[in-house]
Motif scaffolding. Structure first.
Motif, PDB file in Angstrom:
ATOM      1  N   ALA A 107       4.854  -9.768  -7.774  1.00 24.51           N
ATOM      2  CA  ALA A 107       3.894  -8.666  -7.820  1.00 24.51           C
ATOM      3  C   ALA A 107       3.243  -8.398  -6.464  1.00 24.51           C
ATOM      4  N   TRP A 108       2.923  -9.474  -5.736  1.00 22.11           N
ATOM      5  CA  TRP A 108       2.196  -9.280  -4.469  1.00 22.11           C
ATOM      6  C   TRP A 108       3.100  -8.726  -3.367  1.00 22.11           C
ATOM      7  N   LEU A 109       4.410  -8.573  -3.667  1.00 21.73           N
ATOM      8  CA  LEU A 109       5.297  -7.970  -2.674  1.00 21.73           C
ATOM      9  C   LEU A 109       5.928  -6.681  -3.191  1.00 21.73           C
ATOM     10  N   SER A 110       5.398  -6.188  -4.340  1.00 23.77           N
ATOM     11  CA  SER A 110       6.122  -5.094  -4.974  1.00 23.77           C
ATOM     12  C   SER A 110       5.678  -3.713  -4.494  1.00 23.77           C
ATOM     13  N   GLY A 111       4.666  -3.650  -3.682  1.00 26.51           N
ATOM     14  CA  GLY A 111       4.202  -2.340  -3.208  1.00 26.51           C
ATOM     15  C   GLY A 111       5.107  -1.775  -2.137  1.00 26.51           C
ATOM     16  N   SER A 112       4.686  -0.627  -1.597  1.00 30.81           N
ATOM     17  CA  SER A 112       5.415  -0.119  -0.443  1.00 30.81           C
ATOM     18  C   SER A 112       4.443   0.488   0.556  1.00 30.81           C
ATOM     19  N   ILE A 113       4.888   0.530   1.801  1.00 29.07           N
ATOM     20  CA  ILE A 113       4.026   1.028   2.864  1.00 29.07           C
ATOM     21  C   ILE A 113       4.313   2.513   3.056  1.00 29.07           C
ATOM     22  N   GLN A 114       3.254   3.324   3.020  1.00 27.37           N
ATOM     23  CA  GLN A 114       3.417   4.761   3.194  1.00 27.37           C
ATOM     24  C   GLN A 114       3.601   5.065   4.675  1.00 27.37           C
ATOM     25  N   LEU A 115       4.770   5.606   5.030  1.00 26.26           N
ATOM     26  CA  LEU A 115       5.008   5.909   6.434  1.00 26.26           C
ATOM     27  C   LEU A 115       4.602   7.347   6.761  1.00 26.26           C
ATOM     28  N   THR A 116       5.138   8.292   5.988  1.00 22.87           N
ATOM     29  CA  THR A 116       4.691   9.677   6.114  1.00 22.87           C
ATOM     30  C   THR A 116       4.335  10.138   4.711  1.00 22.87           C
ATOM     31  N   ASP A 117       4.133  11.444   4.536  1.00 22.49           N
ATOM     32  CA  ASP A 117       3.730  11.943   3.227  1.00 22.49           C
ATOM     33  C   ASP A 117       4.745  11.621   2.139  1.00 22.49           C
ATOM     34  N   ASN A 118       6.038  11.761   2.499  1.00 26.12           N
ATOM     35  CA  ASN A 118       7.041  11.553   1.451  1.00 26.12           C
ATOM     36  C   ASN A 118       8.023  10.430   1.799  1.00 26.12           C
ATOM     37  N   LEU A 119       7.608   9.542   2.665  1.00 21.67           N
ATOM     38  CA  LEU A 119       8.506   8.456   3.046  1.00 21.67           C
ATOM     39  C   LEU A 119       7.734   7.142   3.017  1.00 21.67           C
ATOM     40  N   SER A 120       8.269   6.172   2.240  1.00 21.77           N
ATOM     41  CA  SER A 120       7.599   4.884   2.207  1.00 21.77           C
ATOM     42  C   SER A 120       8.646   3.774   2.306  1.00 21.77           C
ATOM     43  N   TYR A 121       8.182   2.585   2.662  1.00 21.15           N
ATOM     44  CA  TYR A 121       9.113   1.475   2.813  1.00 21.15           C
ATOM     45  C   TYR A 121       8.630   0.298   1.979  1.00 21.15           C
ATOM     46  N   PRO A 122       9.515  -0.241   1.115  1.00 19.96           N
ATOM     47  CA  PRO A 122       9.063  -1.321   0.238  1.00 19.96           C
ATOM     48  C   PRO A 122       8.686  -2.584   1.013  1.00 19.96           C
ATOM     49  N   VAL A 123       7.574  -3.187   0.587  1.00 20.66           N
ATOM     50  CA  VAL A 123       7.089  -4.400   1.254  1.00 20.66           C
ATOM     51  C   VAL A 123       8.107  -5.535   1.128  1.00 20.66           C
ATOM     52  N   TYR A 124       8.778  -5.571  -0.066  1.00 21.05           N
ATOM     53  CA  TYR A 124       9.688  -6.677  -0.310  1.00 21.05           C
ATOM     54  C   TYR A 124      10.804  -6.744   0.732  1.00 21.05           C
ATOM     55  N   ARG A 125      11.305  -5.555   1.147  1.00 22.66           N
ATOM     56  CA  ARG A 125      12.373  -5.540   2.148  1.00 22.66           C
ATOM     57  C   ARG A 125      11.873  -6.099   3.483  1.00 22.66           C
ATOM     58  N   LEU A 126      10.634  -5.749   3.820  1.00 19.37           N
ATOM     59  CA  LEU A 126      10.047  -6.307   5.047  1.00 19.37           C
ATOM     60  C   LEU A 126       9.936  -7.817   4.927  1.00 19.37           C
ATOM     61  N   ALA A 127       9.493  -8.258   3.704  1.00 17.40           N
ATOM     62  CA  ALA A 127       9.316  -9.688   3.484  1.00 17.40           C
ATOM     63  C   ALA A 127      10.636 -10.431   3.650  1.00 17.40           C
ATOM     64  N   ILE A 128      11.745  -9.803   3.181  1.00 22.61           N
ATOM     65  CA  ILE A 128      13.065 -10.438   3.342  1.00 22.61           C
ATOM     66  C   ILE A 128      13.366 -10.652   4.822  1.00 22.61           C
ATOM     67  N   CYS A 129      13.108  -9.611   5.630  1.00 23.28           N
ATOM     68  CA  CYS A 129      13.360  -9.726   7.073  1.00 23.28           C
ATOM     69  C   CYS A 129      12.598 -10.915   7.647  1.00 23.28           C
ATOM     70  N   VAL A 130      11.308 -10.976   7.328  1.00 22.67           N
ATOM     71  CA  VAL A 130      10.467 -12.045   7.876  1.00 22.67           C
ATOM     72  C   VAL A 130      10.955 -13.410   7.395  1.00 22.67           C
ATOM     73  N   PHE A 131      11.228 -13.492   6.077  1.00 23.33           N
ATOM     74  CA  PHE A 131      11.646 -14.755   5.499  1.00 23.33           C
ATOM     75  C   PHE A 131      12.963 -15.235   6.117  1.00 23.33           C
ATOM     76  N   CYS A 132      13.939 -14.306   6.221  1.00 21.71           N
ATOM     77  CA  CYS A 132      15.234 -14.682   6.791  1.00 21.71           C
ATOM     78  C   CYS A 132      15.084 -15.122   8.235  1.00 21.71           C
ATOM     79  N   LEU A 133      14.209 -14.433   8.959  1.00 19.49           N
ATOM     80  CA  LEU A 133      13.969 -14.807  10.347  1.00 19.49           C
ATOM     81  C   LEU A 133      13.442 -16.229  10.418  1.00 19.49           C
ATOM     82  N   MET A 134      12.527 -16.560   9.489  1.00 20.47           N
ATOM     83  CA  MET A 134      11.977 -17.918   9.475  1.00 20.47           C
ATOM     84  C   MET A 134      13.062 -18.943   9.157  1.00 20.47           C
ATOM     85  N   VAL A 135      13.880 -18.623   8.149  1.00 17.25           N
ATOM     86  CA  VAL A 135      14.977 -19.545   7.810  1.00 17.25           C
ATOM     87  C   VAL A 135      15.904 -19.719   9.005  1.00 17.25           C
ATOM     88  N   ALA A 136      16.207 -18.602   9.677  1.00 21.22           N
ATOM     89  CA  ALA A 136      17.092 -18.670  10.845  1.00 21.22           C
ATOM     90  C   ALA A 136      16.491 -19.574  11.911  1.00 21.22           C
TER      91      ALA A 136
END
Lengths: 334, 290
Positions: free
Chosen positions: B126-155
């Motif tokens: 739940a705490w990663l299920s939101g998304s970041i509003q980039l413009t009026d009609n474009l947003s990016y899911p937090v979970y995808r960002l979290a994957i990037c960060v997590f994978c980077l840490m694992v790497a």
């Protein structure tokens, strides 16, 4: 002619006689079943030219098989029969050309790279037919009417009759066995085997290794095309799965079961594997589980194929034992 | 295409490449250390995704699924090494290919028996299920960002372990010159077992992470296996850094291929692979004498 050679010949003639008698003894279902098994045997034998004689574990063989099937499907008119005499050569040419192009790339690599790269290029062809619409996409295409063998409008053989089809397949099979035997025994075949056994020495003796292997790879792909054409003609249907790597791996299993060192071994392997699948499918719901375990068992227990059972039970003749041992040793540093 | 869309696609590419890296680094480690080519690697990616679905369903927590799935895969890896894979050391590639092919059939049927063959979706925590509003009609899911960060840490952890710890030293010695390392008294039996288990766990981890953003389905392992092979071939076998480079390259090729050349996008990564093979047959960071 030496005694063992004579024995081998007699055995071969007996097998052929049995294969000819077979459709008169069994029901239509089994005539079709054996036609399918012989086609798969042809495919496995063609792969063995690369794997057994060339020492290269290729995982894209099904791609050439499926490609030829697609060529037939795309060349077949919707309401009319395609002519075998023109479409088969085209199909062989397409498979051979694909093998030549892919081979020229993958043969730059060695060992485990070769396995991975052949797998990847095989999947490339799979996705090509899977993702594009022109050949039916993931649904595949049907071939409504079987190709016909006709000269000047008069039909020579009716491939719709299961028995006729079976004999046509058998004819092609004998042809492929003869061709592969000739190739393996020719100076080309010897040089190919030399490159497998000791690449460095073969290179220093001046053999053009890349060209030898590319020739073998192309020939093997073209023969896979014959099998693919016949399979498509038999089932009247082609789908991307025909090119998939699971199919390629299954053919490799046939090669391993039959043994890598003979021309006809993979044919035996195909008959054993397809027969086993038929029995498992009839008796088990989760037959793939059993098949997987049997494959694992064969790999662990019988590295030289089912022929080993024979020598385990009856004791190997000195000649056979000498044949099997180097095979295992060579395979190790392949 | 404006700059923000480009940025979003770039993020997608990095995220895709990051998951690909996890799976492929497992494959490349197992090959580098054990000398075993494991076609069943993709099957564990698939199994990881199904475990993520099942554990999330049972416990309601994705984090538990993440930890539990990795643990199950690790234990399965240890058992598999002890029972089957051990028999493959020193055997030819054909035996390795076919044994792992047999394993795929077995794992697929086990999955069928345990989870069925339905397609599932997994909810991200739940705490990663939101998304970041980039413009009026474009947003990016937090979970995808979290994957990037997590994978980077694992790497980073993988790189740290391999380059800075004693275990890493053994692993590097093993892939460099196994006989010499054995002579110096390193017990490879145990190293092999843990490396294999870690490789399997990485594949499962990839599957678990991808479960919330893609569907969980039976054939998902096959596609991933081929992709990780391409990544390993691009980067050079046995090289974790190579896997990172290869994964990023494939992530970029695939994502931007779909944007710019949608009709040929599925072929594009193979074209890249063919080009790299012509240029460096042993991979970008591979040893060229191999």
């Amino acid at each position: 002619m030496s005694m063992p050679n004579l024995r081998v010949r007699l055995f071969g003639i007996a097998c052929l006689a049995m294969a000819i008698a077979l459709p008169f003894c069994v029901s239509t279902y089994y005539t079709q079943f054996f036609a399918k098994a012989l086609i798969m045997g042809m495919l496995a034998m063609s792969l063995n030219l690369v794997v057994g004689h060339g020492g290269l574990v290729s995982l894209c063989h099904a791609a050439f098989f499926g490609l030829a099937g697609y060529v037939l499907a795309l060349l077949s008119p919707r309401y009319d029969a395609a002519s075998l005499l023109t479409t088969l050569p085209i199909a062989i040419l397409c498979s051979g050309t694909a093998a030549l192009l892919i081979g020229a790339l993958v043969l730059r690599t060695r060992g485990v790279y070769f396995i991975m790269v052949t797998l990847a290029f095989g999947e490339m062809l799979f996705f090509f037919f899977h993702d594009t619409k022109f050949a039916g996409g993931s649904d595949g295409i049907s071939i409504n009417i079987r190709p016909e063998i006709a000269i000047a409008g008069s039909q020579l053989l009716d491939l719709d009759k299961p028995m006729t089809f079976y004999f046509v397949v058998l004819g092609f099979l004998v042809g492929v066995i003869a061709l592969l035997t000739m190739v393996v025994r020719s100076p080309f075949g010897r040089a190919l085997a030399a490159a497998r056994d000791n690449e460095r020495r073969a290179r220093s003796l001046g053999f053009p290794i890349f060209r030898l292997r590319l020739t073998a790879f192309t020939l093997s792909g073209a023969l896979a095309g014959v099998a693919g054409y016949l399979a498509a003609a038999q089932f009247g249907f082609v789908a991307p799965q025909m090119l998939g790597w699971h199919q390629s791996a299954t053919i490799l299993v046939m090669v391993l079961i039959g043994g890598l060192r003979s021309v006809t071994g993979p044919l035996v392997g195909a008959l054993v594997l397809i027969g086993m699948e038929e029995v498992l499918k009839a008796h088990l719901d989760n037959w793939k589980l059993a098949e997987g375990l049997i494959i694992i068992g064969i790999v662990i227990l019988l590295p030289n194929g089912v022929r080993q059972i024979w020598s385990m039970v009856f004791g190997a003749s000195p000649q056979r034992a000498a044949e099997i041992k180097p095979a295992a040793a060579e395979a190790r540093h392949a | 295409m404006d700059l923000i869309t480009l940025g979003v696609q770039l993020l997608n590419a990095v995220q895709y490449g990051a998951v690909l890296f996890l799976v492929a680094s497992g494959l490349t480690l197992v090959f580098g250390i054990l000398g075993v080519i494991n076609l069943a690697h993709g099957a564990f990616y698939m199994l990881g995704a199904y475990l993520a679905y099942w554990i999330t369903l049972m416990t309601g927590s994705f984090v538990v699924a993440l930890l539990g799935g990795v643990l199950v895969a690790f234990i399965a890896g240890i058992l598999l090494e002890a029972v089957f894979v051990r028999l493959l050391y020193g055997r030819d590639h054909l035996a390795q290919v076919l044994l792992s092919f047999g394993l795929i059939l077995v794992i697929d049927e086990i999955r069928q028996l345990l989870f069925g063959k339905d397609v599932h979706a997994v909810a991200p925590p739940a705490w990663l299920s939101g998304s970041i509003q980039l413009t009026d009609n474009l947003s990016y899911p937090v979970y995808r960002l979290a994957i990037c960060v997590f994978c980077l840490m694992v790497a980073l952890v993988i790189f740290f372990v391999i380059t800075r710890t004693k275990i890493g030293m053994i692993v590097r010695a093993g892939s460099e010159n196994r006989e010499m390392a054995r002579v110096l008294g390193i017990k490879f039996d145990r190293v092999n077992r843990y490396v294999f288990a870690a490789g399997i766990a990485l594949a499962a981890l990839g599957g678990i992470l991808i479960a919330p953003i893609s569907t969980v389905f039976p054939g998902m392992g096959d596609g991933m296996l081929i992709l990780s092979f391409v990544v390993v071939v691009l980067g050079g076998i046995g090289s974790v850094a190579g896997a990172a480079v290869g994964a990023l390259l494939i992530g970029l090729t695939d994502t931007f291929g779909k944007v710019f050349f949608p009709s040929v996008s599925s072929i594009l990564i193979y074209v890249v692979m063919a080009a790299v093979l012509l240029w460096r047959p042993s991979g970008i960071l591979g040893r060229q004498d191999a």
